[in-house]
Design a protein around this motif. Structure first.
Motif, PDB file in Angstrom:
ATOM      1  N   ILE A   8       0.998  -1.618   0.031  1.00  0.00           N
ATOM      2  CA  ILE A   8       0.130  -0.565  -0.051  1.00  0.00           C
ATOM      3  C   ILE A   8       1.111   1.547  -0.018  1.00  0.00           C
ATOM      4  O   ILE A   8       0.527   2.454  -0.774  1.00  0.00           O
ATOM      5  N   LYS A  12       1.548   3.812  -2.985  1.00  0.00           N
ATOM      6  CA  LYS A  12       0.716   5.545  -3.046  1.00  0.00           C
ATOM      7  C   LYS A  12       1.775   5.899  -3.627  1.00  0.00           C
ATOM      8  O   LYS A  12       1.198   7.303  -4.307  1.00  0.00           O
ATOM      9  N   PHE A  40      -4.745   7.582  -2.498  1.00  0.00           N
ATOM     10  CA  PHE A  40      -3.489   6.972  -3.259  1.00  0.00           C
ATOM     11  C   PHE A  40      -3.065   8.128  -4.409  1.00  0.00           C
ATOM     12  O   PHE A  40      -2.193   8.926  -4.232  1.00  0.00           O
ATOM     13  N   MET A 126      -5.636  -1.920  -6.867  1.00  0.00           N
ATOM     14  CA  MET A 126      -3.858  -1.875  -6.702  1.00  0.00           C
ATOM     15  C   MET A 126      -3.630  -2.644  -7.419  1.00  0.00           C
ATOM     16  O   MET A 126      -2.604  -2.420  -8.487  1.00  0.00           O
TER      17      MET A 126
END
Length: 411
Positions: A8, A12, A40, A126
């Motif tokens: 993550i 980001k 993000f 993602m």
């Protein structure tokens, strides 16, 4: 695919400076998309129809567009096609239901970047987005490098142009002393002639020669008119040499249309090779267009450099019946200037080097090695023509051939 905290954080970090547009006709669903995406991405826009998305695309730049397919009005595939017509490289990720596999061939033909199958989850979002964002970031990095390279090229080009202009002026300055010497030599004869004419008139008056004439007033008037005509012609010649020199030395700030034969006439008045007992065979053909669009001073500088080299070669070798042949002709698109001497030619081992900067066959006192280099630079870079040299059997010496495009500018 399970995504941990490190994934993550990495995702980001990748999404910084990435802008996206998310398109779906369900208002609540697009709000949900935006809520997730904003965690993000720096910039997230949403649209609830194909038409709205198309207008937003026209006003903004998006790195990736996420779109549903089944929307009222403009279908998702139609939206993709319309945007691809504007920007074929635009990246799309389709958010589709599992029962829309019948549209797979159409989507593949449109070079879609990826698919997210509903229901929409952060993991799928993602996973699918990460690869495309990596591609976007690489493209941006390459574009930044290309932009920096272009800036460097522009800077180097500007520096090269400035250096060329400095060299042109340096070459002019190197020729200035020689030209002043030439002009002073040329002025001696007309100034001496003016002095002799005036002295003759004064002597005749002082000795009272006119008093013995049958009609003294008529004799005085006749002699004075002849003297004035002679002095006027000499003054015109002196004025022309001053103007020729002034125009040569003045820095060029813009191109103009000039008659190439007039330019050569001016140069020959300045140099006057005949004063060194060198015969000049000068022929300017009656061509349909003798005009070229160029910097006048720079073109004259080219002529001066080549003719001066011919004069030096003839004097250094003590050539019998020394001669410089200057012929101006034309072909379909160009005016051709041939300048040749009969000094025996340039040695084969150096003829390919004579246009190199600071290469000179003269001694340090008499040559800078810039003249022919700058002549080639001016003709090829500033006039879009060509300059070459060969050893001519017909002339028994070096022949420089200048080709200059005829002027098409009608200012």
């Amino acid at each position: 695919m399970n995504i941990n905290l490190e994934d993550i954080k990495q995702f980001k970090q990748m999404c910084l400076n990435i802008s996206i547009l998310m398109v779906d006709d369900e208002v609540e669903l697009t709000k949900y998309y935006k809520e997730i995406a904003q965690r993000f991405f720096e910039s997230v826009d949403i649209a609830n129809s194909g038409a709205e998305a198309l207008e937003m695309f026209k006003q903004n730049k998006y790195d990736i567009i996420y779109t549903d397919l089944n929307m009222p009005g403009m279908h998702g595939i139609e939206l993709i096609k319309k945007i691809k017509e504007i920007n074929p490289k635009q990246k799309f990720i389709v958010i589709s239901a599992s029962n829309e596999s019948d549209k797979l061939m159409d989507l593949l033909s449109l070079n879609i970047s990826g698919f997210i199958v509903k229901p929409f989850t952060i993991n799928n979002f993602m996973h699918v987005s990460m690869e495309q964002i990596s591609i976007v970031l690489q493209a941006k990095q390459l574009q930044e490098q290309a932009n920096e390279l272009n800036k460097e090229i522009v800077k180097i080009t500007k520096e090269k142009q400035d250096q060329e202009q400095m060299l042109i002026q340096q070459s002019k300055l190197a020729q200035t002393g020689e030209m002043i010497s030439m002009i002073s030599h040329q002025w001696r004869q007309p100034l001496s002639s003016i002095t002799t004419t005036l002295s003759g008139l004064k002597t005749r008056l002082d000795l009272g020669i006119y008093d013995d004439e049958e009609n003294p007033i008529l004799s005085i008037t006749s002699d004075f008119n002849k003297a004035f005509d002679k002095i006027e012609n000499m003054a015109i010649f002196l004025s022309k040499t001053v103007n020729d020199f002034r125009n040569f030395y003045r820095p060029d700030n813009k191109k103009t249309i000039i008659d190439i034969c007039d330019a050569m006439d001016s140069v020959l008045r300045i140099l006057n090779p005949n004063g060194n007992n060198i015969k000049v065979d000068y022929k300017c053909a009656e061509v349909d267009n003798r005009e070229v669009y160029t910097f006048e001073g720079e073109l004259k500088q080219v002529f001066i450099s080549i003719i001066n080299n011919a004069v030096d070669a003839l004097l250094d070798k003590g050539t019998d019946e020394a001669k410089i042949s200057i012929h101006i002709t034309q072909d379909a698109d160009n005016i051709i200037v041939s300048i040749a001497d009969n000094a025996g030619g340039i040695p084969d081992d150096i003829i390919n080097n004579i246009f190199l900067p600071y290469f000179s066959t003269k001694n340090e006192k008499n040559g800078t090695g810039l003249g022919l280099h700058m002549a080639k630079t001016i003709i090829e870079h500033h006039v879009n023509g060509s300059l070459s040299v060969n050893n001519s059997k017909a002339y028994n010496g070096a022949e420089f051939i200048i080709s200059i495009p005829k002027s098409k500018k009608k200012d």
